[in-house]
Scaffold this motif. Structure first.
Motif, PDB file in Angstrom:
ATOM      1  N   ARG A  19       0.853  -1.186   0.000  1.00 37.50           N
ATOM      2  CA  ARG A  19       0.000   0.000   0.000  1.00 37.50           C
ATOM      3  C   ARG A  19       0.893   1.240   0.000  1.00 37.50           C
ATOM      4  N   GLY A  20       0.594   2.170  -0.888  1.00 39.05           N
ATOM      5  CA  GLY A  20       1.446   3.344  -1.051  1.00 39.05           C
ATOM      6  C   GLY A  20       2.509   3.175  -2.121  1.00 39.05           C
ATOM      7  N   GLY A  21       2.574   1.963  -2.690  1.00 44.80           N
ATOM      8  CA  GLY A  21       3.544   1.707  -3.740  1.00 44.80           C
ATOM      9  C   GLY A  21       3.092   2.267  -5.079  1.00 44.80           C
ATOM     10  N   ALA A  22       3.931   2.071  -6.093  1.00 44.72           N
ATOM     11  CA  ALA A  22       3.639   2.639  -7.413  1.00 44.72           C
ATOM     12  C   ALA A  22       3.988   1.652  -8.518  1.00 44.72           C
ATOM     13  N   LEU A  23       3.170   1.682  -9.560  1.00 43.83           N
ATOM     14  CA  LEU A  23       3.394   0.888 -10.772  1.00 43.83           C
ATOM     15  C   LEU A  23       3.541   1.859 -11.930  1.00 43.83           C
ATOM     16  N   PHE A  24       4.699   1.799 -12.605  1.00 46.00           N
ATOM     17  CA  PHE A  24       4.964   2.655 -13.759  1.00 46.00           C
ATOM     18  C   PHE A  24       5.054   1.782 -15.012  1.00 46.00           C
ATOM     19  N   PRO A  25       3.977   1.635 -15.782  1.00 41.15           N
ATOM     20  CA  PRO A  25       4.063   0.897 -17.054  1.00 41.15           C
ATOM     21  C   PRO A  25       4.608   1.802 -18.146  1.00 41.15           C
ATOM     22  N   ILE A  26       5.682   1.367 -18.797  1.00 39.38           N
ATOM     23  CA  ILE A  26       6.263   2.170 -19.873  1.00 39.38           C
ATOM     24  C   ILE A  26       5.301   2.255 -21.051  1.00 39.38           C
ATOM     25  N   TYR A  27       4.604   1.176 -21.313  1.00 38.74           N
ATOM     26  CA  TYR A  27       3.584   1.152 -22.369  1.00 38.74           C
ATOM     27  C   TYR A  27       2.241   0.894 -21.696  1.00 38.74           C
ATOM     28  N   PRO A  28       1.445   1.937 -21.439  1.00 42.03           N
ATOM     29  CA  PRO A  28       0.263   1.781 -20.589  1.00 42.03           C
ATOM     30  C   PRO A  28      -0.997   1.323 -21.297  1.00 42.03           C
ATOM     31  N   LEU A  29      -1.025   1.363 -22.629  1.00 43.93           N
ATOM     32  CA  LEU A  29      -2.263   1.050 -23.326  1.00 43.93           C
ATOM     33  C   LEU A  29      -2.682  -0.396 -23.062  1.00 43.93           C
ATOM     34  N   GLY A  30      -3.941  -0.559 -22.719  1.00 43.91           N
ATOM     35  CA  GLY A  30      -4.465  -1.886 -22.414  1.00 43.91           C
ATOM     36  C   GLY A  30      -4.621  -2.149 -20.933  1.00 43.91           C
ATOM     37  N   PHE A  31      -4.029  -1.307 -20.077  1.00 41.40           N
ATOM     38  CA  PHE A  31      -4.176  -1.490 -18.633  1.00 41.40           C
ATOM     39  C   PHE A  31      -5.600  -1.143 -18.221  1.00 41.40           C
TER      40      PHE A  31
END
Length: 345
Positions: free
Chosen positions: A262-274
């Motif tokens: 909790r409080g973490g982060a997800l950085f998708p380089i290619y976000p389309l489809g999430f």
């Protein structure tokens, strides 16, 4: 008007295409040397770094919604990342002179639909997007850096611009790395191998996810732990991560939500489809992305880390400009270790 070296003619060799399609649409042929405009420098290209937008555009960006797909003029020249030597400068340019060794990510994203034109012996570049080449590396390695390294840096350290994000309403914010646990998925690829090194440089505990053949390299680059995804899905064994850099992204990136605290982060380089925004909110996880942008000053700053060996550019393979088709075929095989580069004599 421009200050320039005398060139034997006004034509050059380039890779052009006249339709969208597979690697077979790429043609090695003569083209006109680009005209130099105010605010630009002309670079005699010695090496070109390949990036996913190259093959996305070659194919017509078929993965994008129809309204986002490019309307471009043919013939088209692909590519953004170059390293070479300044051959001419516009009269209003004082920061560069003929003979300077430079590198650049050319006109991205504003030229992403074919105005960058890097698969060629010469390319014109806005001077604001040019940096002196790190003296400690050759042109092939310098060409392998710009887009992938700027992407990792702008996601993880400093955004470097104030442009609106076309992919989300809020401005992307990097998160602190020192003392945190960072998982990098797709760790052996172009962005991934830089993300591993940056996370380690900034004091993180780094978990690298890739296929087993990349383990030795990734540990050399600073990975503290390694997960071979072909044997163990990382989401089955990892918990309480502070940050996930998913260098692959796409529809499967949501599987990493369960790995984050909790409080973490997800950085998708290619976000389309999430499509996991609701789950992310329930878990108290921030999901954020951005669009990498050309930035000569930032590239010069990061280049000092390439110059002294703090960050390494890993080159998967090198092809001649004439063999760009083979380079794209290599990219289609996947499991790339670092960057694919075109070398120009």
């Amino acid at each position: 008007m421009a200050r320039e070296k005398v060139m034997p003619n006004k034509t050059m060799k380039a890779i052009r295409q006249y339709q969208f399609g597979g690697p077979d649409v790429l043609r090695f042929e003569d083209a006109s040397v680009p005209a130099l405009k105010a605010g630009e420098v002309l670079v005699r290209v010695h090496a070109v770094g390949l990036n996913p937008p190259d093959w996305y555009l070659r194919d017509g960006y078929r993965s994008l919604p129809p309204e986002w797909q490019p309307q471009t003029d043919f013939p088209l020249i692909l590519g953004t990342d170059v390293s070479g030597v300044v051959a001419a400068v516009a009269d209003d340019i004082d920061d560069f002179v003929i003979g300077d060794e430079v590198c650049s990510m050319v006109r991205f994203p504003e030229g992403m639909f074919g105005e960058s034109r890097a698969y060629a012996e010469y390319v014109s570049v806005p001077a604001s997007q040019v940096a002196l080449k790190p003296a400690g590396i050759d042109h092939a390695h310098a060409a392998g850096a710009p887009m992938s390294l700027l992407t990792a840096w702008q996601f993880m350290v400093e955004l470097g611009h104030h442009e609106p994000n076309p992919l989300q309403s809020s401005r992307h914010q990097p998160v602190p790395l020192e003392g945190r646990t960072v998982l990098v998925n797709g760790a052996a690829g172009g962005v991934g191998h830089f993300a591993v090194q940056i996370a380690k440089l900034k004091g993180a505990h780094v978990i690298a996810v890739a296929s087993g053949k990349h383990e030795a390299l990734l540990r050399e680059l600073g990975a503290d732990e390694f997960i071979d995804y072909t044997k163990t899905p990382p989401e089955d064994v990892v918990r309480d991560i502070d940050l996930v850099i998913d260098a692959l992204g796409g529809p499967t990136t949501g599987r990493f939500l369960s790995t984050l605290k909790r409080g973490g982060a997800l950085f998708p380089i290619y976000p389309l489809g999430f499509d996991g925004a609701e789950e992310a909110a329930k878990r108290g996880v921030t999901v954020s992305t951005t669009q990498v942008r050309s930035n000569g000053a930032q590239l010069l700053e990061i280049g000092r880390l390439l110059d002294d060996g703090t960050i390494r550019v890993v080159v998967d393979s090198v092809y001649s400009l004439a063999d760009a088709r083979k380079a794209h075929e290599r990219a289609a095989e996947g499991h790339i270790q670092g960057k694919i580069v075109l070398a120009i004599e």
